[in-house]
Scaffold this active site. Structure first.
Site, PDB file in Angstrom:
ATOM      1  NE  ARG A  52      -7.102 -10.346  -3.955  1.00 19.63           N
ATOM      2  CZ  ARG A  52      -8.256  -9.870  -3.758  1.00 19.63           C
ATOM      3  NH1 ARG A  52      -9.291 -10.012  -4.495  1.00 19.63           N
ATOM      4  NH2 ARG A  52      -8.396  -9.131  -2.652  1.00 19.63           N
TER       5      ARG A  52
ATOM      6  CE  LYS B 246      -4.199  -1.580   2.212  1.00 21.00           C
ATOM      7  NZ  LYS B 246      -3.884  -3.210   2.146  1.00 21.00           N
TER       8      LYS B 246
ATOM      9  CD  GLU C 271      -5.158   5.399   3.649  1.00 21.57           C
ATOM     10  OE1 GLU C 271      -6.369   5.286   3.875  1.00 21.57           O
ATOM     11  OE2 GLU C 271      -4.881   4.831   2.353  1.00 21.57           O
TER      12      GLU C 271
END
Length: 665
Positions: free
Chosen positions: A292, A116, A200
């Site tokens: 994916r 990330k 975040e």
């Protein structure tokens, strides 16, 4: 096109890939663990090979064993499904080195988006909107604490290598940060073998909207519209739909362009999903990219009329994208939910066991079932407890929601507990029907979606009793056909007596509460009494799916299922009530763990012990943390008292019902 494809996965997604391969004439090769020897994906594949023990680390996460099978079986390509090795760079690279096509993105793309932190740094360079926060390399506690103060509270801690809600914590103030960080890092280490995190700013009441992207080896990248996944519990998606009821065309175009830019930044090939967090004002921020196929991909397929697994196969074979961006046209509305073996009323505790009964709606243009188990199969403790995905489609959202409610009403699972009743409440809740849900709503208002200890009204209780009476009478009548005198009064189940009306007692149990109903009459005409409440039932009939009757002269029809063990009735509001049948003249309550001990609710590993013998603890105090079925479970004190003994240590694997803590009397 490939002639032989190995599916390096299990369950529902393996069955899903096999169906597409069969339609394309591709020979399929399955792999299986010791726990999956009789699994459906093994039975559906053209051939299947064993790869190790029941735990994922002993089988489905063993890239070496899977590649060995690929070589021996002559597989030209490997489809990784989702989960397990689907986003494993080393495995993707090993496939390429072995001369076997990996049906997924290039290893470099997985690397770029697998972290990330790295993904956010890359998106920043390509002007994709980001939430303020920290994704740096220095992971010391001091630096993370300082960056948390700079980011501001509330904030979100996320596992840098993670997904699926693992290693994620919301922190409301600075005082909570240290404990939340330690918990997130511990869970991240267990799930991904990596303790790195990112921070975040937490967007209050956000929506989660993701875009399906596809790229090919010829440099083309497009998006296949969005899916809204704002209905979540503990960051796990519960209901997914497309199109998003929140987006207008301008916002959809802007987010689609950002998704394509994100995919192009890593020269993306194959199926991927770019996920955004969207504020109430409509501003959106890049969250992560899943390299994916996603679990919720069927809703995209249903609105576009496409087979995304076929697209994956063709692109991996080197073909260009089948369609250009301007050729993508959606039609109607699709919704997906997942049926799990879990107990919502016990904090969604995952379940396991044999599926004694599995009734799902018949597939049609409006209903699709993607499953990996059938009736008689066993949901094991080693893997995700999903039973099936239920996908519905119709011309617009209100009609699709009604299709979903009907499909859930037609579903029944007996064996391990399931989340069907929870999903039914979700599909009827105003926050869903009025498109007002955000990603934290379920966690803030979970009680609104749980049955809890709510007791049924008399109408529901009497309807369940009438269904039970009809079932018992029919069962005896069927048995009487083999009797020497089928017309004998002794071959009836109506409590017939000489000279007076017979009484039967129907005993039902719900949420631990026993109900005894006195019943007089037979063949659909009954007088029922429970305590002071009475009902006159006339013309009761059960067609296998619903009970129709006049109760105190009011005609009604209620969906109902009944057998010798249980009765399930939906009330007028659509809520499900499942009564257990009990012996009319005997009542034995099962002795549980009681207030003097804590037992393991299921097999799992102890990851944290927070109490010792001799400690004085308060009711509800967390004493142990257990990891089972890919989630952490907090085991808490059932009462205030003194601990007599602790029978488990950190790292121990314990069986279900093992006594872990004993209290002094």
């Amino acid at each position: 096109m490939f002639e032989r494809v190995l599916i390096a996965n299990r369950g529902e997604i393996a069955c899903r890939v096999i169906r597409t391969c069969r339609r394309l004439g591709i020979h399929t090769i399955a792999v299986y663990s010791e726990a999956d020897a009789n699994a459906q994906h093994v039975r559906l594949a053209d051939e299947a090979w064993p790869i190790g023990g029941p735990r994922p680390t002993e089988s489905y996460l063993r890239g070496d064993a899977i590649l060995d099978v690929a070589r021996k079986s002559g597989a030209q390509a490997i489809h990784p499904g989702y989960g397990f090795l689907s986003e494993n760079t080393a495995f993707a690279r090993a496939c390429t080195d072995a001369g076997i096509a990996f049906i997924g993105p290039r290893p470099e793309s997985i690397d770029a988006m697998g972290s990330k932190a790295a993904a956010k740094a890359l998106m920043e360079q390509h002007e994709v909107p980001l939430v303020p926060g920290y994704h740096g390399a220095d992971q010391s506690s001091e630096v993370l604490a300082e960056q948390a103060r700079r980011t501001g509270f509330p904030l979100m801690i996320k596992a840098a290598a993670g997904g699926g809600g693992k290693g994620m914590r919301i922190v409301r103030n600075e005082g909570e940060f240290a404990d939340a960080l330690a918990s997130a890092q511990r869970e991240a280490a267990s799930a991904f073998g990596d303790t790195r995190v990112i921070l975040e700013r937490y967007v209050e009441h956000p929506r989660h909207i993701e875009f399906q992207v596809f790229g090919d080896t010829h440099g083309n990248v497009i998006h296949l519209n969005e899916r809204e996944c704002s209905a979540q519990r503990r960051y796990q998606k519960v209901l997914e739909e497309t199109p998003s009821p929140f987006l207008d065309e301008a916002r959809r175009a802007a987010m689609g362009a950002a998704a394509v830019a994100a995919a192009k930044a890593v020269s993306y090939v194959g199926a991927g999903t770019v996920e955004f967090i969207v504020g109430q004002s409509g501003e959106f921020f890049f969250m992560e990219m899943n390299t994916r196929l996603q679990v919720e991909h069927p809703v995209t397929e249903e609105t576009l009329g496409l087979d995304l697994v076929e697209w994956q196969l063709r692109i991996a074979y080197g073909e260009p994208l089948p369609l250009a961006q301007e050729q993508i046209h959606a039609r109607g509305h699709a919704i997906e939910v997942r049926l799990y073996a879990e107990d919502p009323d016990q904090n969604f505790l995952p379940g396991s066991g044999k599926l004694l009964k599995l009734r799902l709606p018949a597939p049609s243009r409006h209903v699709r079932i993607d499953g990996g188990v059938i009736e008689g199969d066993t949901v094991t403790i080693f893997y995700d407890p999903m039973i099936a995905k239920l996908i519905v489609w119709d011309q617009d959202r209100p009609q699709a929601l009604q299709r979903l409610r009907d499909a859930l009403m037609a579903s029944e699972i007996v064996g391990p507990k399931s989340n069907i009743a929870f999903l039914e409440r979700l599909a009827r809740h105003p926050v869903v029907t009025e498109c007002r849900i955000d990603t934290g709503y379920l966690d803030r208002h979970l009680n609104e979606f749980l049955a809890g200890d709510a007791q049924p009204d008399d109408r529901v209780l009497f309807a369940a009793t009438a269904a039970a009476l009809l079932h018992d009478e029919a069962a005896v009548a069927n048995k009487a056909h083999d009797h020497a005198d089928p017309f004998s009064p002794w071959s009836r189940a109506d409590a017939w007596r000489v000279g007076h009306a017979g009484k039967r007692i129907i005993a039902l149990s719900l949420h631990g509460q026993r109900y005894e109903i006195d019943a007089y009459g037979h063949d659909g005409d009954y007088r029922l009494q429970h305590g002071e409440a009475t009902a006159d039932v006339r013309g009761a009939r059960h067609d296998g799916l619903a009970l129709s009757a006049r109760i105190d002269n009011e005609a009604l029809r209620l969906p109902a299922r009944v057998d010798g063990s249980r009765v399930t009735v939906h009330d007028a509001a659509g809520h499900r009530h499942t009564f257990e049948r009990a012996a009319a003249f005997a009542w034995q309550s099962k002795e549980g763990g009681g207030g003097n001990q804590i037992v393991a609710p299921m097999p799992g590993r102890i990851v944290l012990v927070k109490a010792n013998a001799g400690d004085a603890v308060e009711e509800g105090q967390e004493l142990l943390v257990m990891e089972a079925m890919k989630m952490e479970l907090a085991l808490k004190a059932p009462r205030a008292g003194t601990i007599a003994s602790v029978s488990a240590a950190q790292g121990d694997f314990v069986e279900a019902d093992a006594v872990l803590v004993r209290f002094a009397d």
